[in-house]
Design an enzyme around this catalytic site. Structure first.
Site, PDB file in Angstrom:
ATOM      1  N   TYR A  53      38.515 -33.942  -1.829  1.00 43.10           N
ATOM      2  CA  TYR A  53      37.021 -34.018  -1.753  1.00 43.10           C
ATOM      3  C   TYR A  53      36.721 -32.568  -1.172  1.00 43.10           C
ATOM      4  CZ  TYR A  53      36.630 -38.534  -3.716  1.00 43.10           C
ATOM      5  OH  TYR A  53      36.599 -39.616  -4.676  1.00 43.10           O
ATOM      6  N   GLN A 106      24.310 -40.874  -9.283  1.00 42.19           N
ATOM      7  CA  GLN A 106      25.341 -41.138  -8.931  1.00 42.19           C
ATOM      8  C   GLN A 106      26.219 -40.041  -8.460  1.00 42.19           C
ATOM      9  OE1 GLN A 106      26.950 -44.038 -12.415  1.00 42.19           O
ATOM     10  NE2 GLN A 106      25.218 -42.714 -13.263  1.00 42.19           N
ATOM     11  N   ASP A 139      27.338 -34.326  -5.470  1.00 44.78           N
ATOM     12  CA  ASP A 139      26.862 -32.796  -5.154  1.00 44.78           C
ATOM     13  C   ASP A 139      25.323 -32.836  -4.589  1.00 44.78           C
ATOM     14  OD1 ASP A 139      24.679 -32.468  -7.471  1.00 44.78           O
ATOM     15  OD2 ASP A 139      26.390 -32.575  -8.825  1.00 44.78           O
ATOM     16  N   HIS A 153      26.279 -43.147  -4.737  1.00 48.55           N
ATOM     17  CA  HIS A 153      27.717 -43.094  -4.811  1.00 48.55           C
ATOM     18  C   HIS A 153      28.479 -42.180  -3.505  1.00 48.55           C
ATOM     19  CE1 HIS A 153      28.598 -44.372  -9.167  1.00 48.55           C
ATOM     20  NE2 HIS A 153      28.137 -45.382  -8.284  1.00 48.55           N
ATOM     21  N   GLY A 165      22.305 -38.064 -18.746  1.00 47.36           N
ATOM     22  CA  GLY A 165      23.650 -37.527 -18.275  1.00 47.36           C
ATOM     23  C   GLY A 165      24.676 -38.537 -17.691  1.00 47.36           C
ATOM     24  N   THR A 166      24.791 -39.569 -17.951  1.00 49.84           N
ATOM     25  CA  THR A 166      25.709 -40.647 -17.626  1.00 49.84           C
ATOM     26  C   THR A 166      26.164 -41.365 -18.691  1.00 49.84           C
ATOM     27  OG1 THR A 166      26.085 -42.506 -16.239  1.00 49.84           O
ATOM     28  CG2 THR A 166      23.924 -42.123 -16.926  1.00 49.84           C
TER      29      THR A 166
HETATM   30  N1  APR Z   1      23.562 -32.699 -20.669  1.00 50.41           N
HETATM   31  C1  APR Z   1      23.631 -33.911 -20.724  1.00 50.41           C
HETATM   32  N2  APR Z   1      24.592 -34.774 -20.793  1.00 50.41           N
HETATM   33  C2  APR Z   1      25.845 -34.400 -20.685  1.00 50.41           C
HETATM   34  C3  APR Z   1      26.028 -33.009 -20.573  1.00 50.41           C
HETATM   35  C4  APR Z   1      24.979 -32.093 -20.620  1.00 50.41           C
HETATM   36  N3  APR Z   1      25.036 -30.740 -20.384  1.00 50.41           N
HETATM   37  N4  APR Z   1      27.412 -32.731 -20.341  1.00 50.41           N
HETATM   38  C5  APR Z   1      28.012 -34.014 -20.571  1.00 50.41           C
HETATM   39  N5  APR Z   1      26.986 -34.938 -20.547  1.00 50.41           N
HETATM   40  C6  APR Z   1      27.062 -36.264 -20.848  1.00 50.41           C
HETATM   41  C7  APR Z   1      28.179 -36.831 -21.469  1.00 50.41           C
HETATM   42  O1  APR Z   1      28.253 -37.029 -22.757  1.00 50.41           O
HETATM   43  C8  APR Z   1      28.640 -38.291 -20.691  1.00 50.41           C
HETATM   44  O2  APR Z   1      28.174 -39.279 -21.506  1.00 50.41           O
HETATM   45  O3  APR Z   1      27.091 -36.864 -19.418  1.00 50.41           O
HETATM   46  C9  APR Z   1      28.092 -38.037 -19.436  1.00 50.41           C
HETATM   47  C10 APR Z   1      29.109 -37.899 -18.173  1.00 50.41           C
HETATM   48  O4  APR Z   1      29.829 -38.991 -18.239  1.00 50.41           O
HETATM   49  P1  APR Z   1      30.895 -39.352 -16.850  1.00 50.41           P
HETATM   50  O5  APR Z   1      31.741 -37.945 -16.912  1.00 50.41           O
HETATM   51  O6  APR Z   1      31.252 -40.730 -17.037  1.00 50.41           O
HETATM   52  O7  APR Z   1      30.054 -39.259 -15.548  1.00 50.41           O
HETATM   53  P2  APR Z   1      29.067 -40.386 -14.871  1.00 50.41           P
HETATM   54  O8  APR Z   1      28.428 -41.156 -15.974  1.00 50.41           O
HETATM   55  O9  APR Z   1      28.276 -39.629 -13.970  1.00 50.41           O
HETATM   56  O10 APR Z   1      30.297 -41.241 -14.202  1.00 50.41           O
HETATM   57  C11 APR Z   1      29.632 -42.225 -13.438  1.00 50.41           C
HETATM   58  O11 APR Z   1      32.222 -42.512 -12.622  1.00 50.41           O
HETATM   59  O12 APR Z   1      34.031 -42.126 -11.731  1.00 50.41           O
HETATM   60  C12 APR Z   1      32.663 -42.355 -11.212  1.00 50.41           C
HETATM   61  O13 APR Z   1      31.682 -42.238  -9.232  1.00 50.41           O
HETATM   62  C13 APR Z   1      32.033 -41.572 -10.410  1.00 50.41           C
HETATM   63  O14 APR Z   1      29.562 -41.303 -10.250  1.00 50.41           O
HETATM   64  C14 APR Z   1      30.572 -41.427 -11.153  1.00 50.41           C
HETATM   65  C15 APR Z   1      30.416 -42.543 -12.271  1.00 50.41           C
END
Ligand code: APR
Length: 233
Positions: A56, A91, A94, A109, A175-176
């Site tokens: 971290y 989530q 940053d 988170h 973006g998740t």
């Molecule tokens: N614009 C939009 N979406 C995007 C971009 C972009 N430029 N780049 C990537 N993505 C999408 C990917 O296609 C994916 O579906 O963002 C998503 C990111 O997914 P993860 O990496 O799984 O991140 P997240 O969903 O935030 O993860 C959830 O998992 O490990 C834990 O605590 C951590 O908060 C996190 C949680």
């Protein structure tokens, strides 16, 4: 969209990807280089605090070389201009939403630039490295840890989030991947409460089928377009 008053926005790592912060899953993702159970569980913190704190510390240090992108800026614009209810639930750990100027937001988170005392529960703004056993400025216990919600811990402010979802006319997920609960379940909750649901994501997510509408593309393009649409409706 003129019938929409209350909005809940959920953001994930994809909203910060164009700022240069790695997402978690997929090629080059943070979880490709690290096992979640080694750096993001209470057990890992107890077993190897040096490794967890260093992980971290590096991510906190990296924040000084990144900036909000047009997606964060558009959401901050929506926050300033939207007369109805708005809650941005991120989530992400940053601080790019708040650096862009968003205020109606929360970190479910946790936050990299915050330390939490495991002994007394006090929180402190923290910009530098945080070595294990750093004494708490409030109670002096050597128990400061990154204020990050680890797997197996309960995300922050769930009651406030659920109350906002119950009032929402529109739920927007940005973006998740929809891989991690409870956030991945918000779309179904919002839908059950009667909200319209919209996904803005680079590609289809695990939850895409649950949304009324999915728009695929980079957040830096899709989010400003959607915000303009909302503010001009
Ligand atoms: N614009 C939009 N979406 C995007 C971009 C972009 N430029 N780049 C990537 N993505 C999408 C990917 O296609 C994916 O579906 O963002 C998503 C990111 O997914 P993860 O990496 O799984 O991140 P997240 O969903 O935030 O993860 C959830 O998992 O490990 C834990 O605590 C951590 O908060 C996190 C949680």
């Amino acid at each position: 969209m003129s019938d929409i008053r209350n909005i809940v926005v959920l953001t994930g790592a994809g909203v910060s990807a164009e700022s240069g912060i790695a997402t978690f899953r997929g090629p080059g993702g943070l979880w490709e280089g690290h096992r979640v159970e080694d750096v993001c569980t209470p057990e890992a913190l107890a077993a190897d605090p040096d490794l967890v704190h260093r992980f971290y510390d590096l991510r906190r240090a990296a924040l000084s070389s990144v900036r909000p992108n047009p997606a964060h800026e558009a959401l901050a614009r929506l926050d300033r201009a939207w007369a109805g209810g708005l809650l941005i639930v991120t989530q992400n750990v940053d601080d790019l939403h708040e650096r862009a100027g968003a205020t109606r937001m929360l970190h479910m988170h946790g936050a990299l630039r915050q330390a939490l005392c495991a002994a007394c529960g006090a929180r402190f703004a923290w910009a530098d490295a945080l070595p294990p056993a750093t004494p708490c400025p409030a109670c002096a216990a050597p128990a400061l840890r990154p204020d990050i919600v680890f797997f197996g811990e309960i995300p922050y402010q769930m009651e406030r989030i659920e109350a906002a979802l119950a009032q929402a006319d529109l739920f927007v997920s940005i973006g998740t991947s929809g891989a991690v609960y409870p956030a991945a379940g918000f779309v179904r909750l919002a839908d059950a409460y009667g909200a319209r649901t919209l996904e803005l994501n680079l590609d289809r997510s695990e939850g895409s089928d649950w949304f009324d509408e999915s728009r695929l593309g980079p957040a830096g393009t899709l989010v400003p377009q959607w915000v303009e649409q909302m503010l001009n409706a």
